[in-house]
Enzyme design. Structure first.
Site, PDB file in Angstrom:
ATOM      1  N   SER A  65       1.163  -1.584   0.262  1.00 44.71           N
ATOM      2  CA  SER A  65       0.090  -0.292   0.141  1.00 44.71           C
ATOM      3  C   SER A  65       0.927   1.418  -0.354  1.00 44.71           C
ATOM      4  CB  SER A  65      -0.991  -0.345   0.829  1.00 44.71           C
ATOM      5  OG  SER A  65      -2.057  -1.373   0.779  1.00 44.71           O
TER       6      SER A  65
ATOM      7  N   ARG B 230       1.820   4.580  -2.976  1.00 45.24           N
ATOM      8  CA  ARG B 230       1.197   5.809  -2.668  1.00 45.24           C
ATOM      9  C   ARG B 230       2.317   6.570  -2.732  1.00 45.24           C
ATOM     10  NH1 ARG B 230      -2.759   2.172  -1.143  1.00 45.24           N
ATOM     11  NH2 ARG B 230      -4.146   2.830  -0.509  1.00 45.24           N
TER      12      ARG B 230
ATOM     13  N   ARG C   8     -13.941  -6.489 -11.586  1.00 48.45           N
ATOM     14  CA  ARG C   8     -13.814  -6.286 -10.265  1.00 48.45           C
ATOM     15  C   ARG C   8     -14.521  -4.777 -10.636  1.00 48.45           C
ATOM     16  NH1 ARG C   8      -8.148  -6.506  -8.061  1.00 48.45           N
ATOM     17  NH2 ARG C   8      -7.286  -8.079  -9.476  1.00 48.45           N
TER      18      ARG C   8
ATOM     19  N   GLN D 256      -9.042   1.980  -0.375  1.00 45.57           N
ATOM     20  CA  GLN D 256      -9.590   2.754  -1.982  1.00 45.57           C
ATOM     21  C   GLN D 256     -10.478   3.449  -2.417  1.00 45.57           C
ATOM     22  OE1 GLN D 256      -9.448  -0.924  -4.488  1.00 45.57           O
ATOM     23  NE2 GLN D 256      -7.249  -2.281  -2.857  1.00 45.57           N
TER      24      GLN D 256
ATOM     25  N   ASP E 239      -7.059  -8.583   4.231  1.00 41.75           N
ATOM     26  CA  ASP E 239      -6.227  -9.214   3.118  1.00 41.75           C
ATOM     27  C   ASP E 239      -5.141 -10.326   4.317  1.00 41.75           C
ATOM     28  OD1 ASP E 239      -6.719  -7.230   1.531  1.00 41.75           O
ATOM     29  OD2 ASP E 239      -4.900  -6.003   1.959  1.00 41.75           O
TER      30      ASP E 239
ATOM     31  N   LYS F  44     -12.044  -9.396  -4.248  1.00 47.08           N
ATOM     32  CA  LYS F  44     -10.799  -9.466  -3.858  1.00 47.08           C
ATOM     33  C   LYS F  44     -10.700  -9.462  -5.130  1.00 47.08           C
ATOM     34  CE  LYS F  44      -9.937  -6.747  -0.302  1.00 47.08           C
ATOM     35  NZ  LYS F  44      -9.190  -5.649  -0.035  1.00 47.08           N
TER      36      LYS F  44
ATOM     37  N   ARG G 252     -12.459 -14.621  -2.052  1.00 49.93           N
ATOM     38  CA  ARG G 252     -11.762 -15.311  -1.575  1.00 49.93           C
ATOM     39  C   ARG G 252     -12.508 -16.111  -0.016  1.00 49.93           C
ATOM     40  NH1 ARG G 252      -7.266 -10.277  -0.223  1.00 49.93           N
ATOM     41  NH2 ARG G 252      -6.071 -10.758  -2.225  1.00 49.93           N
TER      42      ARG G 252
ATOM     43  N   ARG H 282      -2.616 -14.076  -2.385  1.00 50.58           N
ATOM     44  CA  ARG H 282      -2.470 -14.605  -0.537  1.00 50.58           C
ATOM     45  C   ARG H 282      -3.292 -15.821  -0.345  1.00 50.58           C
ATOM     46  NH1 ARG H 282      -1.042  -9.658   0.933  1.00 50.58           N
ATOM     47  NH2 ARG H 282      -1.409  -7.297  -0.133  1.00 50.58           N
TER      48      ARG H 282
END
Length: 428
Positions: free
Chosen positions: A22, A26, A122, A170, A316, A343, A347, A390
């Site tokens: 993250s 940024r 998504r 987000q 997450d 995601k 998941r 993940r």
């Protein structure tokens, strides 16, 4: 690529995990929008973050050291980006797309963003709809909910107060970044606290940011200045090694320089509630972000309920927490986690199917799952990654305690966030 994991115990050693995903995203974005140079140390060289770098290069930003952990961004200022001569392909990165839509809404040029099969499926209306209220113009499939999405620049953005229906960093970040291009103050109010890297970094780069409980305000048209950003280790990546140390016998692992942002550290809270033998050492702060070293030792875990305001702080980490739960005494219930269904893959569905394949008793809920503890991981199965990093890494950690080897198919997706995952496991 297939990844084969066999049963192991006595995991020991000191490791550094890759930089925070993250924060890496940024740092590039704000470095590009700032005046002057931004030097980044510890950048995550995973595919998602490199998608952000490539997008800004296509928008005219010069970047030195691409593909390395030490990069320099030559900022162009808020009004300095240039129209790309092609579609911006953002790969698998939902963070890049949602945050970029906020930035691109404020430009005076035309853009098109797309991604891989997963990213094109998504939902993006969660950002395009509020951005449209700010006068952004978007066109795309399903009323600009699905990429490819066209952004028509040249619109003067308006400030707004937005009450987000979901606690999503987000969504919040996309609106705050768009707010940089509006005259006045833009405010986002969330139902629960989501990760706050954007607010911290905006302030670090010189923006006027005000945080009041669940509300965040940013003043438009700031003069952002390039900074030096040291990216801490990603707690989401550290979580896999933490659980590996907790569920394997005779293990003791020290994970160095991990980011402990309070809006991200819910996994620490959950594991402590589960009776994890876990300790934070050498706590300190770097460029506005708290960090520490984490030591974990083999533990007798207890089942718990994970829900409510804790969910956004560990969203997450739920796949790897499901693996920990399978070895805990009693049942673990995970609920209020509907966000997991949108995601990189669904998941909830993915973890339920693959845990069942490994012999774990797990019940799927619409908003989570229930996992019966103290179970034997049978192994001897080929597991799907669902092209989700993940999910793949969680199943790999399960393989460490399986009776027979676990094979994860399409494991190359791990490179999205943890390129040296297999190497570090081998080292331990």
């Amino acid at each position: 690529m297939q990844l084969k994991i066999e049963s192991k115990s006595n995991l020991t050693g000191e490791v550094n995990v890759p930089g925070d995903k993250s924060i890496s995203h940024r740092a590039v974005m704000l470095g590009a929008l700032a005046q002057g140079k931004t030097e980044i140390e510890g950048f995550l060289t995973g595919e998602d973050c490199l998608s952000t770098v490539k997008a800004f290069q296509a928008l005219g930003v010069e970047v030195d050291g691409v593909g390395t952990e030490a990069m320099t961004i030559h900022g162009k200022g808020l009004a300095g980006l240039e129209e790309a001569d092609d579609v911006l392909d953002l790969g698998n990165s939902g963070t890049t797309m949602r945050l970029m839509l906020g930035i691109l809404a404020g430009q005076d040029f035309y853009s098109v963003v797309t991604g891989d099969d997963s990213l094109r499926s998504r939902p993006m209306a969660r950002v395009t709809e509020p951005l449209a209220e700010m006068n952004g113009q978007f066109y795309g499939r399903d009323n600009a909910n699905l990429a490819p999405i066209t952004v028509l620049g040249g619109q003067q953005l308006k400030v707004m107060q937005y009450r987000s229906p979901v606690a999503s960093a987000q969504v919040k970040s996309s609106i705050l970044l768009a707010g940089l291009y509006a005259d006045g103050v833009t405010e986002v109010i969330e139902p629960a606290k989501s990760r706050d890297h954007t607010e911290r970094m905006l302030e670090y780069f010189g923006a006027n940011v005000e945080v009041d409980g669940l509300a965040v305000k940013v003043e438009g048209k700031p003069e952002l200045k390039g900074q030096k950003v040291i990216v801490p280790g990603d707690i989401s990546s550290a979580a896999f090694l933490m659980v590996a140390g907790l569920i394997t016998s005779g293990s003791e692992i020290l994970i160095k320089n991990v980011g402990l942002n309070p809006t991200r550290s819910g996994v620490i809270d959950a594991l402590e509630q589960m009776n994890a033998n876990l300790e934070l050492l050498n706590q300190r702060e770097v460029n506005g972000e708290p960090i520490a070293d984490i030591i974990v030792k083999s533990s007798q875990l207890q089942g718990i309920v994970i829900d409510g305001e804790l969910i956004p702080l560990l969203i997450d980490e739920i796949p790897i927490l499901a693996i920990a739960a399978s070895q805990a005494e009693g049942k673990t219930v995970i609920k209020d986690a509907e966000e997991l269904r949108v995601k990189e893959t669904d998941r909830i569905d993915a973890m339920v199917k693959e845990l069942t394949k490994l012999g774990v008793e797990v019940i799927e809920r619409e908003d989570g799952m229930e996992i019966v503890g103290k179970q034997t991981i049978q192994g001897g199965a080929k597991c799907r990654s669902y092209d989700d990093h993940r999910v793949a890494m969680s199943l790999a950690i399960a393989g460490l305690i399986a009776e027979e080897p676990v094979i994860i198919e399409n494991a190359e997706c791990i490179n999205i966030s943890f390129p040296n995952f297999e190497e570090l496991l081998t080292e331990l």
